[in-house]
Design a protein around this motif. Structure first.
Motif: not given
Length: 220
Positions: A198-211
């Motif tokens: 919440y309040g940090q939508p840009e951090l949601i990309k951490t859920l997407v694994s690099a591999n």
């Protein structure tokens, strides 16, 4: 390489879903494999009239959601929707609209969702205003003839099927409400605590694994 898919279960007229919308939009924008399911939570016995006490509860909850997420619930929405004696919390039209564009993918469905959220939470348009939903569909690129028929029997059945998929998946991950965010990796399914973003939508990309390979996994 891991196969990963995210599934977002939402209801357009749910205040908590509106609060989490920036997070889910950011997840879709990462390019990850995402599936979205409109739950159609508000219908039948679960479609209360605002004047029967639901409105006061929603005002308090909306203020809490706004404080956590930064999402705006306008005065027009409060006056014309939440405090309206005639308003019924029924998401039938939004579920049918979502079903109409569902096969075009999450980007399209969420584009429509954003427009409908603006109509409700910013412009204060009633959930019972069929004409506005039809016009919103047209503005989002749906052919006028198709938009006018969005509540036909075939699309009603489709919306019901999508909602049932959402219900079954929520039960599988022991989710008590919407929004629900699910991550499936190599067949392993887990419910994600989206409130951490919440309040940090840009951090949601951490859920997407690099591999992550990004192929779609069908579990429902």
């Amino acid at each position: 390489m891991k196969d990963t898919q995210f599934i977002i279960i939402y209801d357009t007229y749910c205040g908590w879903c509106y609060g989490a919308a920036p997070l889910f939009d950011a997840l879709v924008e990462t390019g990850a494999q995402v599936k979205v399911l409109h739950r159609h939570l508000f219908q039948g016995m679960n479609a209360p009239r605002m004047k029967d006490g639901k409105g006061d509860f929603i005002l308090k909850m909306d203020a809490h959601i706004s404080s956590l997420t930064g999402q705006v619930f306008s005065q027009a929405y409060q006056d014309n929707v939440v405090l309206s004696d005639a308003e019924i919390l029924d998401s039938t039209y939004s579920a049918l609209a979502a079903a109409l564009v569902h096969e075009q993918g999450p980007v399209k469905e969420f584009s429509l969702r954003q427009r409908l959220e603006e109509q409700r939470f910013i412009n204060g348009v009633s959930a019972q205003n069929r004409g506005v939903v039809v016009q919103t569909l047209i503005e989002d690129g749906v052919e006028p003839d198709s938009a006018q028929l969005f509540d036909n029997a075939e699309n009603i059945a489709k919306a019901s099927e999508i909602s049932q998929q959402a219900i079954e998946l929520m039960a599988r991950v022991s989710s008590g409400g919407v929004p629900t965010l699910v991550k499936i990796t190599d067949g392993h399914i887990e419910k994600i605590d989206h409130s951490a973003f919440y309040g940090q939508p840009e951090l949601i990309k951490t859920l997407v694994s690099a591999n992550t390979k990004g192929s779609c996994i069908s579990i429902i």
